[in-house]
Design a protein around this motif. Structure first.
Motif, PDB file in Angstrom:
ATOM      1  N   ALA A 172      17.576  -7.979  -4.305  1.00  0.00           N
ATOM      2  CA  ALA A 172      16.450  -7.403  -5.049  1.00  0.00           C
ATOM      3  C   ALA A 172      15.315  -8.431  -4.926  1.00  0.00           C
ATOM      4  CB  ALA A 172      16.848  -7.111  -6.481  1.00  0.00           C
ATOM      5  N   GLY A 173      14.896  -9.028  -6.041  1.00  0.00           N
ATOM      6  CA  GLY A 173      13.903 -10.090  -5.956  1.00  0.00           C
ATOM      7  C   GLY A 173      14.564 -11.431  -5.664  1.00  0.00           C
TER       8      GLY A 173
ATOM      9  N   LYS B  14       0.842  -1.202   0.000  1.00  0.00           N
ATOM     10  CA  LYS B  14       0.000   0.000   0.000  1.00  0.00           C
ATOM     11  C   LYS B  14       0.874   1.247   0.000  1.00  0.00           C
ATOM     12  CE  LYS B  14      -3.597  -1.995   3.048  1.00  0.00           C
ATOM     13  NZ  LYS B  14      -4.247  -1.811   4.375  1.00  0.00           N
ATOM     14  N   PRO B  15       0.358   2.363  -0.552  1.00  0.00           N
ATOM     15  CA  PRO B  15       1.061   3.627  -0.351  1.00  0.00           C
ATOM     16  C   PRO B  15       0.937   4.043   1.119  1.00  0.00           C
ATOM     17  CG  PRO B  15      -1.034   4.015  -1.443  1.00  0.00           C
ATOM     18  CD  PRO B  15      -0.857   2.521  -1.375  1.00  0.00           C
TER      19      PRO B  15
ATOM     20  N   THR C   8      15.685  -1.943  -2.110  1.00  0.00           N
ATOM     21  CA  THR C   8      14.621  -0.936  -2.127  1.00  0.00           C
ATOM     22  C   THR C   8      14.857   0.152  -1.087  1.00  0.00           C
ATOM     23  OG1 THR C   8      13.209  -2.172  -0.574  1.00  0.00           O
ATOM     24  CG2 THR C   8      12.930  -2.622  -2.931  1.00  0.00           C
ATOM     25  N   ALA C   9      15.690  -0.107  -0.097  1.00  0.00           N
ATOM     26  CA  ALA C   9      16.015   0.917   0.889  1.00  0.00           C
ATOM     27  C   ALA C   9      16.699   2.109   0.248  1.00  0.00           C
ATOM     28  CB  ALA C   9      16.915   0.324   1.976  1.00  0.00           C
ATOM     29  N   GLU C  10      17.432   1.855  -0.830  1.00  0.00           N
ATOM     30  CA  GLU C  10      18.181   2.922  -1.503  1.00  0.00           C
ATOM     31  C   GLU C  10      17.451   3.491  -2.718  1.00  0.00           C
ATOM     32  OE1 GLU C  10      20.907   4.180  -0.278  1.00  0.00           O
ATOM     33  OE2 GLU C  10      20.874   2.757   1.385  1.00  0.00           O
ATOM     34  N   ILE C  11      16.676   2.665  -3.411  1.00  0.00           N
ATOM     35  CA  ILE C  11      16.065   3.140  -4.660  1.00  0.00           C
ATOM     36  C   ILE C  11      14.560   3.353  -4.556  1.00  0.00           C
ATOM     37  CG2 ILE C  11      17.861   2.013  -6.025  1.00  0.00           C
ATOM     38  CD1 ILE C  11      15.851  -0.162  -6.759  1.00  0.00           C
ATOM     39  N   GLY C  12      13.938   2.898  -3.456  1.00  0.00           N
ATOM     40  CA  GLY C  12      12.496   3.044  -3.302  1.00  0.00           C
ATOM     41  C   GLY C  12      11.720   1.956  -4.012  1.00  0.00           C
ATOM     42  N   GLN C  13      10.424   1.907  -3.716  1.00  0.00           N
ATOM     43  CA  GLN C  13       9.538   0.925  -4.353  1.00  0.00           C
ATOM     44  C   GLN C  13       8.118   1.438  -4.239  1.00  0.00           C
ATOM     45  OE1 GLN C  13       9.582  -2.981  -2.574  1.00  0.00           O
ATOM     46  NE2 GLN C  13       8.537  -3.943  -4.287  1.00  0.00           N
ATOM     47  N   ASP C  14       7.376   1.349  -5.340  1.00  0.00           N
ATOM     48  CA  ASP C  14       5.992   1.822  -5.286  1.00  0.00           C
ATOM     49  C   ASP C  14       5.158   0.925  -4.383  1.00  0.00           C
ATOM     50  OD1 ASP C  14       6.146  -0.321  -7.066  1.00  0.00           O
ATOM     51  OD2 ASP C  14       4.532   0.437  -8.340  1.00  0.00           O
ATOM     52  N   ILE C  15       4.140   1.497  -3.803  1.00  0.00           N
ATOM     53  CA  ILE C  15       3.181   0.907  -2.859  1.00  0.00           C
ATOM     54  C   ILE C  15       3.850   0.097  -1.736  1.00  0.00           C
ATOM     55  CG2 ILE C  15       1.235   0.993  -4.469  1.00  0.00           C
ATOM     56  CD1 ILE C  15       1.496  -2.028  -4.891  1.00  0.00           C
TER      57      ILE C  15
ATOM     58  N   LYS D 265      13.693  -0.952   5.868  1.00  0.00           N
ATOM     59  CA  LYS D 265      14.976  -1.398   5.330  1.00  0.00           C
ATOM     60  C   LYS D 265      15.996  -0.256   5.332  1.00  0.00           C
ATOM     61  CE  LYS D 265      13.690  -5.621   4.646  1.00  0.00           C
ATOM     62  NZ  LYS D 265      14.254  -6.737   5.439  1.00  0.00           N
ATOM     63  N   GLY D 266      15.518   0.976   5.106  1.00  0.00           N
ATOM     64  CA  GLY D 266      16.397   2.119   5.248  1.00  0.00           C
ATOM     65  C   GLY D 266      16.910   2.252   6.667  1.00  0.00           C
ATOM     66  N   ALA D 267      16.048   1.964   7.639  1.00  0.00           N
ATOM     67  CA  ALA D 267      16.464   1.996   9.043  1.00  0.00           C
ATOM     68  C   ALA D 267      17.532   0.940   9.316  1.00  0.00           C
ATOM     69  CB  ALA D 267      15.251   1.777   9.947  1.00  0.00           C
TER      70      ALA D 267
END
Length: 257
Positions: free
Chosen positions: A184-185, A96-97, A142-149, A157-159
């Motif tokens: 990644a995946g 979800k967003p 995804t902590a570095e590049i982001g991910q939709d929803i 993960k950034g934490a």
């Protein structure tokens, strides 16, 4: 060569997916294992495939300090020490967003993915001081590049990445290394569940193959091999590292797919 001979690994989320592949690889490398999971059924399934005097299973929720304290104590009672803490337990729901994420969902994500690392460190650090051991956490690119929803998930993960860097500074003088692995995946039960929740589940397999430069979404064994390296003496001069194991998925857009 057994890279983990005479080492004891405290592994959370070690009964399926990346964690279970790590358990198999670590054991083959000579380690004794304390495998932590919060599901009795998953422990039973793992025990059918991986059991023996060198493997201890402890049912515990990483978000609950008293349960992790007990798991640490049981591990030391069984094996006499802890050389490695691998914070692998994690969840990814919900898809979800941020504004649609409930307070309960937000809290659960941070309790498992981030507080779990806090609890294992709080209650396990004294054992690592004794052995000059190391800490490894399972993060995500995804902590570095982001991910939709998935804003809340990527925030956890950034934490983990920030904690990895700060903890590596705090504990270096004690001889303790702190690193993270960033896939990644990876085809795991959690990813398959995630796939079913996406707007177009039928397109997910092709999408996951395409985002990896090497052309396919891997099984969890490729992550386990990298984890083995990071917790072994082969990586004795590596700390504060967020290691991508992603086939270059984070490197950008491609026109020649």
């Amino acid at each position: 060569m057994q890279l983990l001979k005479d080492k004891v690994v405290f592994l959370t989320g070690g009964t399926e997916g990346i964690g279970f592949e790590c358990a198999k690889v670590f054991r083959a490398a000579g380690a004794q294992l304390s495998i932590i999971a919060n599901c009795h059924e998953s422990i039973e399934r793992a025990n059918e495939k991986l059991n023996g005097d060198d493997v201890l299973y402890v049912k515990a929720d990483v978000s609950k300090g008293d349960e992790i304290k007990n798991a640490i104590e049981k591990t030391v009672e069984r094996f006499g020490k802890i050389n490695v803490i691998h914070n692998n337990a994690g969840i990814s729901d919900p898809s979800k967003p941020l504004h649609e994420t409930t307070e309960e969902e937000w809290g659960r994500l941070f309790d498992v993915n981030v507080k779990g690392l806090y609890n294992t460190t709080r209650y396990g650090i004294n054992e690592l001081i004794k052995t000059k051991g190391n800490i490894l956490s399972t993060s995500s690119i995804t902590a570095e590049i982001g991910q939709d929803i998935h804003a809340a998930y990527t925030a956890t993960k950034g934490a983990i990445n920030s904690l990895t860097k700060s903890m590596s500074i705090d504990y270096a003088h004690l001889g303790i290394r702190v690193n993270a692995i960033a896939p990644a995946g990876v085809w795991t039960p959690m990813l398959r569940n995630w796939s079913s929740q996406q707007p177009d589940p039928s397109s997910i397999e092709k999408y996951l193959d395409n985002i990896h430069l090497l052309g396919y979404c891997p099984e969890a064994d490729v992550i386990a091999d990298a984890c083995l390296f990071l917790i072994s003496e082969q990586a004795r001069f590596i700390t504060g590292c967020i290691m991508p194991v992603s086939a270059g998925a984070e490197l950008g857009y491609r026109t020649n797919k």
